[in-house]
Design a protein around this motif. Structure first.
Motif, short mmCIF file in Angstrom:
data_model
loop_
_atom_site.label_atom_id
_atom_site.label_comp_id
_atom_site.label_asym_id
_atom_site.label_seq_id
_atom_site.Cartn_x
_atom_site.Cartn_y
_atom_site.Cartn_z
N ILE A 50 31.75 -57.43 -91.48
CA ILE A 50 33.06 -57.67 -92.07
C ILE A 50 33.78 -56.34 -92.38
CG2 ILE A 50 34.25 -58.73 -94.03
CD1 ILE A 50 32.66 -60.80 -92.50
N TYR A 51 34.89 -56.05 -91.75
CA TYR A 51 35.62 -54.82 -92.05
C TYR A 51 37.11 -55.15 -92.09
CZ TYR A 51 36.71 -49.81 -92.07
OH TYR A 51 37.17 -48.57 -92.42
N ALA A 52 37.66 -55.40 -90.89
CA ALA A 52 39.05 -55.81 -90.84
C ALA A 52 39.26 -57.12 -91.60
CB ALA A 52 39.49 -55.98 -89.39
N THR A 53 38.25 -57.97 -91.58
CA THR A 53 38.34 -59.25 -92.28
C THR A 53 38.58 -59.04 -93.78
OG1 THR A 53 36.76 -60.09 -90.68
CG2 THR A 53 37.21 -61.48 -92.60
N ALA A 54 37.91 -58.03 -94.36
CA ALA A 54 38.14 -57.72 -95.78
C ALA A 54 39.59 -57.31 -96.00
CB ALA A 54 37.20 -56.60 -96.22
N ILE A 103 35.31 -55.08 -102.84
CA ILE A 103 34.17 -55.92 -103.20
C ILE A 103 33.66 -56.72 -101.99
CG2 ILE A 103 33.49 -57.95 -104.56
CD1 ILE A 103 35.39 -56.77 -106.78
N ILE A 104 34.61 -57.28 -101.21
CA ILE A 104 34.18 -58.03 -100.03
C ILE A 104 33.39 -57.14 -99.08
CG2 ILE A 104 35.00 -59.20 -97.93
CD1 ILE A 104 37.36 -60.22 -99.54
N ARG A 105 33.91 -55.93 -98.88
CA ARG A 105 33.24 -55.00 -97.98
C ARG A 105 31.85 -54.62 -98.50
NH1 ARG A 105 31.75 -53.07 -93.57
NH2 ARG A 105 31.61 -50.84 -93.29
N LEU A 106 31.76 -54.36 -99.81
CA LEU A 106 30.46 -53.99 -100.38
C LEU A 106 29.45 -55.11 -100.24
CD1 LEU A 106 31.53 -52.11 -103.67
CD2 LEU A 106 30.72 -51.12 -101.52
#
Lengths: 203, 203, 203
Positions: A149-153, A184-187
């Motif tokens: 998950i990267y762009a999605t975050a 937070i999503i990315r972490l």
């Protein structure tokens, strides 16, 4: 210079460092290292500016970006061995950059009265496309098309920003909340190795 | 058409020839050969125009560039075997192109009242980024990120131009001096196999 | 919405589907699949808009393109196994897209009073450069630089459009004729495995 300018600068430094390290590993010379650091940090925003017709592009007018990246590259080259042991701090900076750049791009879309879906595209582009151009220059498939998950975050943060903005939430609070959401999503995604599914099937 | 227009045209032809030869070696068809020749010659200036907001980009208004490149491609295809033995003349043309395009780009930055560091960036971009786009289209790592002194020659020439311009040196003399500097640095670098250091270290 | 808007939409869907399938085969995640579908469909027109200074670029103002591509990507992902057996329909759509986009780009050049050779370049760019950017993102040499007649069909259609336009032929009839010419050339080329010669020679 307010709080968000500081974060913006931190994001720029983080992206530039990550670009410089990639280029050093590819055995690029100092010019190559600088160019890759530069496009990693400013490539997304530059593409955004070109597509919405904001010319000259941002960094041509606010040259402290260029000097910041120059300094970052020099420091990265000098301390390249030590920095390798700093991958955790690096990752954190990169994640902060992702959060900040997403909201900066989205906000620019709102100010320019674009359709919400275009504002989301601008936010994601600002945050994630520097890395795409970096990978193209290094002759590899863009990692964000296949990674956790990267762009999605970025997309989720961008949508949240638009929704809170619709409810007239104070812009600074909105910035703080949505930037944090992206981070937070990315972490969480990296901590738990979350990634989007792929759909390849052999026949 | 003055002396510098002639040199500009020589540079365009030299870059187009080098692009065409690269594409022929990659077994591209005539359309592919033309496109690669075109971006090698005009890609740097096109990128520069887009980033500073000079639209339509230069070659759309001055179409003799397009015809020049078309003719160059046809001639290169016909005489491809002979041209291989002309690598010395080719290299000389490419170096002349590098010198001329650097100063053209830098001068455009000065005229447009950009910060000096942006003018240097524009000069280097005009001269060296056609080759970067050529390499991306041919799916290889841009050679100027790893090769002997190339972009560095452009940067030094560009800085010298700005300094001499600050001292109000006659523009034509300045053109002649700084173009020569770029060319001489490049010739010396290739003659003595000079290149910038790289920083890759195994752990 | 008239007949040509419908064809334009069909072309967009066809290009987006072909881009999505390419990305799925490269094991990209949904974000990557969407981006590749997007640039395949709209990359050529976006590049064209940027080079002629038409900003914000088209799809930022006419957002139904974005929704169309989103829907196409979702449907392609769901029916990816079935679509593989639809290669003939896919190829037909792609060819229709090629024809339509060529004439749309050329016509835009005429309206903007560009030199004919620039209008031809704009037509070819609109039709064929989405595929070039798709291939760069997927880290492969652009297939149209080496494949059967593709860009060549666009160039011939574009030239024909300009000639018929010079003779003041009704624009709708001109559209119909020249789009058909592109499509027919492409169909014949693929049917009989026609391709342009290449010029590579070992020494």
């Amino acid at each position: 210079m307010n709080f968000f300018d500081v974060l913006d600068l931190l994001g720029t430094i983080a992206f530039a460092t990550s670009g410089a390290l990639t280029a050093i590993n590819k055995k690029f010379d100092p010019f190559g290292v600088f160019i890759v650091a530069f496009v990693t940090a400013l490539g997304g925003g530059t593409l955004r500016d070109v597509l919405i017709g904001r010319a000259p592009v941002g960094w041509m007018l606010e040259t402290y970006y260029v000097y910041t990246i120059l300094a970052t590259v020099v420091i990265t080259i000098i301390f390249r061995k030590q920095i390798k042991f700093l991958t955790k701090s690096m990752f954190l900076f990169d994640t902060i950059g992702l959060g900040i750049f997403t909201i900066i791009g989205t906000q620019l879309g709102v100010e320019s009265h674009f359709n919400p879906i275009i504002s989301i595209a601008l936010g994601t582009m600002t945050a994630a496309f520097g890395g795409v151009i970096r990978d193209i220059l290094c002759n590899q498939i863009p990692v964000i098309f296949r990674k956790e998950i990267y762009a999605t975050a970025a997309i989720i943060g961008s949508i949240t920003f638009l929704i809170l903005n619709m409810f007239k939430l104070d812009i600074n609070i909105n910035y703080a909340i949505t930037t944090s959401i992206v981070i937070i999503i990315r972490l969480i995604a990296v901590r738990f190795h979350l990634s989007l599914p792929t759909f390849y099937t052999k026949n």
